[in-house]
Design a protein around this motif. Sequence first.
Motif, mmCIF file in Angstrom:
data_model
loop_
_atom_site.group_PDB
_atom_site.id
_atom_site.type_symbol
_atom_site.label_atom_id
_atom_site.label_comp_id
_atom_site.label_asym_id
_atom_site.label_seq_id
_atom_site.Cartn_x
_atom_site.Cartn_y
_atom_site.Cartn_z
ATOM 1 N N ASN A 1 15.493 -0.144 27.580
ATOM 2 C CA ASN A 1 14.969 0.604 28.506
ATOM 3 C C ASN A 1 15.242 -0.170 29.754
ATOM 4 O OD1 ASN A 1 13.981 2.846 27.488
ATOM 5 N ND2 ASN A 1 12.018 1.680 26.753
ATOM 6 N N GLN A 2 15.807 0.460 31.015
ATOM 7 C CA GLN A 2 15.984 -0.236 32.198
ATOM 8 C C GLN A 2 15.300 0.342 33.219
ATOM 9 O OE1 GLN A 2 20.335 0.236 32.787
ATOM 10 N NE2 GLN A 2 20.618 -1.164 31.276
ATOM 11 N N PRO A 3 14.932 -0.194 34.227
ATOM 12 C CA PRO A 3 14.266 0.228 35.304
ATOM 13 C C PRO A 3 14.882 1.515 36.089
ATOM 14 C CG PRO A 3 15.007 -1.799 35.966
ATOM 15 C CD PRO A 3 15.185 -1.695 34.546
ATOM 16 N N GLY A 4 14.087 2.543 36.359
ATOM 17 C CA GLY A 4 14.840 3.760 37.163
ATOM 18 C C GLY A 4 15.367 4.538 36.161
ATOM 19 N N PRO A 5 15.925 5.709 36.578
ATOM 20 C CA PRO A 5 16.253 6.796 35.828
ATOM 21 C C PRO A 5 17.386 6.635 35.113
ATOM 22 C CG PRO A 5 17.037 7.149 38.132
ATOM 23 C CD PRO A 5 16.112 5.993 38.128
ATOM 24 N N GLY A 6 17.720 7.378 34.086
ATOM 25 C CA GLY A 6 18.733 7.198 33.062
ATOM 26 C C GLY A 6 18.356 6.902 31.655
ATOM 27 N N ARG A 7 19.240 7.158 30.793
ATOM 28 C CA ARG A 7 19.078 6.899 29.473
ATOM 29 C C ARG A 7 19.056 5.303 29.318
ATOM 30 N NH1 ARG A 7 23.851 10.250 26.752
ATOM 31 N NH2 ARG A 7 24.885 8.518 27.870
ATOM 32 N N PRO A 8 18.336 4.834 28.141
ATOM 33 C CA PRO A 8 18.216 3.484 27.639
ATOM 34 C C PRO A 8 19.588 3.069 26.970
ATOM 35 C CG PRO A 8 16.977 5.034 26.108
ATOM 36 C CD PRO A 8 17.567 5.819 27.041
#
Length: 147
Positions: A37-44
């Motif tokens: 998981n990364q900060p912010g929107p979007g898929r991991p």
Amino acid sequence: MHLAVDGRGRPHVDPAHPRPSWRQSPAPGPARRVRINQPGPGRPRKRPEVLIADKGYAHDSTRRALRQRGIRHVIPERSDQVARRAAKGSHGGRPPAFDKVIYKKRNVVERCFNRLKHWRDLATRYAKRASLYRSSLLLIAAIIWLP
């Protein structure tokens, strides 16, 4: 047990059941199921920066599958693989790349296993059913993730 660990020694366990251990998969189990998981929107992200594994994963098929997925890996060669390549002479090819400095970071995985062994039921496998063992592993992993 196959286990994926982040750089801080926290286990990444997903609710999906792993493949049986007697069936060799082309890519190591944790490499197929990793989600970063990364900060912010979007898929991991599904691709780790580096996969560090021990000699148990030193199969040609495993290395090939990791290369196809674009995953950089550090896996030491087994002695029988070195001997087989040496026996072929110049047709044996080059040894796979191995970075000793990065491989030293594998102790993070070993430390995570030691943290998991603090729970006696997990370490001695009191739960005979795989579903109970997996659920206790998920619970313990969640406790380790707590600050």
